[in-house]
Scaffold this motif. Structure first.
Motif, short mmCIF file in Angstrom:
data_model
loop_
_atom_site.label_atom_id
_atom_site.label_comp_id
_atom_site.label_asym_id
_atom_site.label_seq_id
_atom_site.Cartn_x
_atom_site.Cartn_y
_atom_site.Cartn_z
N LEU A 217 14.89 -4.44 12.58
CA LEU A 217 14.02 -5.13 13.46
C LEU A 217 13.27 -3.86 14.38
O LEU A 217 11.94 -3.81 14.37
CB LEU A 217 14.60 -6.00 14.45
N ILE A 218 13.93 -2.85 14.67
CA ILE A 218 13.30 -1.80 15.29
C ILE A 218 12.37 -1.10 14.52
O ILE A 218 11.28 -0.55 14.76
CB ILE A 218 14.47 -0.75 15.89
N ILE A 219 12.96 -0.74 13.23
CA ILE A 219 12.00 -0.01 12.11
C ILE A 219 10.87 -0.93 11.83
O ILE A 219 9.59 -0.37 11.67
CB ILE A 219 12.77 0.31 10.90
N ASN A 220 10.83 -2.19 11.93
CA ASN A 220 9.72 -3.04 11.59
C ASN A 220 8.62 -2.87 12.72
O ASN A 220 7.32 -2.89 12.79
CB ASN A 220 10.00 -4.54 11.45
N MET A 221 9.19 -2.77 13.86
CA MET A 221 8.45 -2.76 15.04
C MET A 221 7.73 -1.35 15.38
O MET A 221 6.45 -1.20 15.46
CB MET A 221 9.35 -2.67 16.50
N ILE A 222 8.34 -0.12 14.76
CA ILE A 222 7.74 1.03 14.57
C ILE A 222 6.58 1.13 13.35
O ILE A 222 5.67 1.56 13.60
CB ILE A 222 8.77 2.20 14.23
N SER A 223 7.20 0.69 11.98
CA SER A 223 6.47 0.94 11.03
C SER A 223 5.00 -0.14 11.09
O SER A 223 4.12 -0.21 10.36
CB SER A 223 6.90 0.85 9.75
N ASN A 224 5.38 -1.57 11.36
CA ASN A 224 4.46 -2.43 11.74
C ASN A 224 3.42 -2.83 10.50
O ASN A 224 2.29 -2.43 10.39
CB ASN A 224 3.37 -2.13 12.76
N PRO A 225 4.29 -3.11 9.30
CA PRO A 225 3.52 -3.32 8.11
C PRO A 225 2.56 -4.57 8.21
O PRO A 225 2.53 -5.38 8.81
CB PRO A 225 4.52 -3.95 7.00
N VAL A 226 1.69 -4.43 7.27
CA VAL A 226 0.44 -5.12 7.17
C VAL A 226 0.51 -6.16 5.86
O VAL A 226 0.70 -5.15 4.87
CB VAL A 226 -0.95 -4.53 7.44
N LEU A 227 0.63 -7.28 5.88
CA LEU A 227 1.02 -7.85 4.50
C LEU A 227 -0.13 -8.71 4.13
O LEU A 227 -1.06 -9.18 4.73
CB LEU A 227 1.97 -8.92 4.77
N PRO A 228 -0.49 -8.44 2.50
CA PRO A 228 -1.55 -9.38 1.83
C PRO A 228 -1.47 -10.62 1.89
O PRO A 228 -0.22 -11.21 2.12
CB PRO A 228 -1.35 -8.58 0.47
#
Lengths: 437, 441
Positions: A217-228
């Protein structure tokens, strides 16, 4: 007993499992833990019906729990390996297809359990007798294999030899460090009495949430991916032989993990992956679905196999507080209930997957991850008090090392392998004497 | 939507990586990630050290049995109580030790596994019945609670001070109490599991001193001679409702003298016709009709096999036999054990199967027939024999079948003697010893 009563209870369990399991980072064992609290205080359900509720919950989780792993990249110890191929699918807008593939694996394994149910009471006790004396050295070998199969992640870009050596050994060293740190932490949590004794049946909950859920969850917050945008058609691009191959590989790993103590679905998948050397993301995801179902549901069913009664997995351990199975009829009833729950979960998971796939672009990843972290912290505090929060904090530190230093997350499973290898070996007393607890 | 982390060179998504996995371009390190990296390492190492110190310095909380709850599964707790029964120890499968502890509010099973169980035994740290024990371990909540000891330091045993008592004053009310008494050794017996029973007596009152198999220096006990006067320190335990003394160590038995014991074995002869009998694992109880009435004698299978193996087929209902017996006390009752026997007459002709099955259950009979079927089970083997008048089931117990297996097969004609019994409403003949079966063809 009227057969419709357990069936009805199991359907409630299935719905409970499905409803809670799509929520990222929420494990069904956490929900069952809350149930245990309520049951101990109020006896809300007669003890002989609890197994059917648990069976429904675990089956629901085995299916629907793949959704957060595929769409939100939050994993538990069994979905570690989903992430890379599933993210690939997701990035190409095929997240829903990955879900269907995984569900195929799970449903295929449910059938396999049903077909082989009759021989298991004869076969499994023999297998248990054969393996039990060898558990400690097999576990130690698996730990060694996990460490030895790490590889240096190098770019060969550093200019000096020392720079290249440092780069090669950096991730390997962190991998070994993670394995032993998590192992030592697991030993402290299991043996050291650092948790509140009144809620210690959930000792491992903060440990696992910290090692696996929060770091993602922390990594998701940092990397903040944009999904198609995701396709939501019920189509998969694979073949029947490839589905069977996936189920075979998953059954091997999941079966090993379900039957063997300490080996989780993640390790089972890791070993089966090496053993069967399957290629292709579709086979891989099907295998992971099969592996996950067999690990959770197959492991739970071992508790009901006559002459065996193995407690594998958190659900069986929690169930054993209230109930011990005693007859063939319970075993066969449980197998039938699992099959019915599996069909229901399959259908419901497909529906939920479509809803998520349709709205995935609208979901603010960062905010969602933050809310889930807060939710995990509150849940951990409610169940395990401040002592659990301390363990959650420390294990999050360890769990963050693999993604940040580029090593394998699997090493975090040292948290189980190390303490239980010690416990089952012939030197547990000596280790205990050295450490003082 | 916020910006996601993408490679500044090729524009692809890179997550938390510092070097782009696609084009290999080193990325400017975001302060957040770099900071998180080192903070995580610090939290991981520092946190584990902190928890280790915390585990090492804290003591497990104390609980009573009545306060235990299922949600305490896997809790590390301490308990205190009195050992209720002698510890059970099994060396198979790596070692297992268990005992029951009572703390006044209830009982709990305490156990240790493998090397720890062995260490407790080998270092003489095991508790005995009546001992006061303080134990720390991991609680397992099943349908009952179980406490598992993890370290030898977690078991503290306090042996209570014994009090002096005369052997004849020992009764079952003293269960769990630790005493010192004195008596003369009458017999020393080693049991199947290698434990030892020493029968001591004083003023015609007897009691057994029981030495579990895992006690060190047990050989010293086996070497005790009849007539040795010993002083025993131990706890009183009940075995089949009778008190026995369990010392804590072999050294709790002290030799203090010796006296001569004159044993009187009263012999007599019982002469008469066998009426019926009963076969048990090690022998036969035979009812004999004599001039003075009905007497019961015990014929041990060991005696039968040793001296009268070929005669067993003659020990039948209707046989007239002269038994030389000696009197012995067993569980407070007198019984006559056969020392020698002489067969005066016996029914020579075997019964036809139809006659055999009409005889009374409990009679010793002899019949012959052809083997129709042999079926092996876990506990023994069923052999069906037939003749022109009918068929009869013969049940051969596992031990005896081990001696007989291969001697005959289906189609063999055999002569069988044994006890006629009822099994599920049907008659069944049970051979008593190997000599009861003879192969004719």
């Amino acid at each position: 007993m009227n057969i419709f009563v357990p069936l009805f209870i199991s359907l409630i369990g299935t719905l409970t499992g499905v409803i809670f399991s799509w929520i990222p980072a929420l494990h069904i064992y956490n929900i069952l833990a809350l149930f245990v609290f309520v049951q101990v205080e109020t006896a809300i359900l007669p003890n002989h019906l609890i197994p059917y509720f648990f069976a429904g919950c675990v089956t629901g989780y085995a299916f629907t729990g793949t959704l957060p792993a595929i769409y939100f990249s939050t994993n538990d110890d069994t979905t570690l390996f989903y992430l890379l191929p599933a993210q690939k699918f997701l990035m190409y807008g095929r997240g829903h297809e990955a879900v269907i593939l995984s569900l195929f694996g799970s449903l295929g394994t449910a059938f396999l359990i049903f077909i082989t149910a009759i021989i298991m009471p004869y076969f499994l006790p023999l297998l248990k007798d054969l393996l039990t004396p060898h558990v400690s050295w097999i576990l130690a070998s698996i730990g060694a294999f996990m460490l030895m199969s790490e590889w240096p992640r190098t770019t060969d870009r550093p200019k000096s030899p020392f720079g290249r050596l440092k780069e090669a050994w950096g991730s390997l060293f962190i991998g070994i460090l993670v394995f032993f740190l998590s192992g030592f932490l697991g030993y402290i949590v299991m043996r050291g009495g650092v948790m509140d004794p009144k809620t210690s049946f959930q000792n491992l909950m903060p440990l696992f949430l910290g090692l696996f859920a929060i770091p993602w969850l922390i990594i998701n917050m940092i990397s903040n991916p944009v999904l198609p945008e995701q396709k939501i058609e019920d189509k998969v691009y694979t073949t029947y032989p490839r589905i069977l191959r996936g189920i075979f590989a998953g059954t091997l790993g999941g079966g090993f993990a379900a039957f063997f103590p300490v080996i989780t679905g993640g390790i089972g998948a890791f070993l089966a992956g090496h053993a069967t050397a399957q290629r292709g993301d579709d086979i891989f995801i099907i295998g992971q679905g099969a592996n996950r179902f067999l690990y959770y549901v197959g492991g739970f069913l071992l508790f009901f196999v006559p002459f065996l009664h193995l407690r594998r997995g958190g659900a069986a351990w929690m169930l054993n507080i209230f109930y011990s199975p005693s007859s063939y009829s319970e075993y066969f009833l449980m197998i039938s209930i699992v099959l019915i729950s599996a069909f229901l979960s399959f259908y419901l998971t497909l529906k939920i997957s479509k809803v998520i796939a349709k709205n995935i672009n609208k979901i603010p990843y960062k905010t969602l991850s933050f809310i889930i972290i807060v939710f995990i912290i509150i849940l951990t505090f409610l169940i395990t008090s401040y002592k659990g929060l301390t363990v959650l904090f420390v294990s999050t530190g360890i769990g963050l090392l693999p993604p940040l230093f580029g090593t394998r997350r699997l090493n975090c499973l040292g948290a189980l392998i190390v303490p239980l290898t010690v416990e089952m070996s012939s030197f547990s007393g000596a280790v205990s004497k050295i450490l003082g607890f | 939507m916020e910006k996601s982390r993408i490679c500044f060179n090729c524009g692809r998504y890179i997550g938390a990586k510092n070097v782009c996995p696609y084009c290999g371009e080193e990325q400017p390190k975001p302060i957040g990630i770099e900071f998180l990296k080192w903070v995580s390492l610090l939290v991981a190492i520092g946190g584990v050290i902190f928890l280790f110190i915390s585990a090492k310095t804290s003591s497990a909380p104390f609980f009573k049995v009545e306060n235990l709850k299922p949600t305490m599964n896997f809790a590390k707790i301490s308990m205190k109580g009195i050992v209720e029964s002698s510890p059970y120890y099994n060396e198979e499968k790596g070692g297992y030790l268990s005992f029951w502890l009572n703390d006044g509010t209830g009982s709990i099973k305490v156990r240790a596994f493998r090397d720890l169980a062995k260490e407790i035994i080998h270092k003489n740290l095991y508790p005995s019945i009546g001992d006061s024990v303080y134990v720390t371990g991991t609680l397992y909540a099943r349908e009952d609670f179980i406490l598992t000891i993890n370290s030898i330091n977690e078991l503290k045993v306090k042996i209570p001070e014994p009090f002096n008592i005369k052997l004849e004053d020992i009764g079952d009310t003293l269960q769990g109490k630790r005493i010192i008494t004195q008596g003369t050794v009458y017999s020393v017996k080693e049991y199947k599991d290698k434990s030892v029973g020493v029968r001591i007596g004083s003023n015609k009152v007897f009691i057994t001193v029981y030495i579990p198999f895992y006690y060190k220096d047990k050989e010293k006990i086996l070497a005790l001679e009849k007539g040795t006067i010993i002083k025993v320190k131990g706890a009183i335990s009940l075995y089949k409702d009778k008190p026995e003394i369990i010392p804590h160590y072999v050294s709790d038995i002290e030799i203090i003298g010796k006296e001569e014991i004159k044993t009187k074995e009263s012999h007599k002869t019982i002469n008469g016709e066998i009426l019926s009998g009963y076969t048990f694992k090690k022998g036969l109880k035979i009812k004999v009709k004599t001039d003075k009435g009905i007497e019961e004698v015990v014929l041990w299978k060991s005696t039968l096999n040793k001296y009268y193996e070929r005669e067993s087929q003659k020990i039948l209902t209707g046989s007239v036999i002269e038994f030389e017996v000696y009197e012995k006390e067993y569980r407070g009752k007198k019984e006559y054990n056969v020392k020698r026997l002489k067969i005066i007459s016996y029914p020579e002709k075997p019964l036809s199967i139809s006659d055999a099955i009409t005889r009374n259950f409990g009679e010793f009979i002899k019949t012959k027939g052809t083997v129709k079927e042999i079926k092996e089970f876990k506990a023994g083997t069923r052999v069906i024999v037939y003749d022109e008048s009918g068929e009869l089931s013969i049940w051969i117990w596992k031990d005896l079948w081990g001696e007989l297996k291969g001697i005959f097969g289906e189609g063999s004609e055999i002569l069988v003697a044994g006890e006629l019994k009822e099994h599920k409403g049907k008659p069944e003949l049970i051979p008593r010893v190997k000599g009861d079966i003879a192969v004719l063809k």
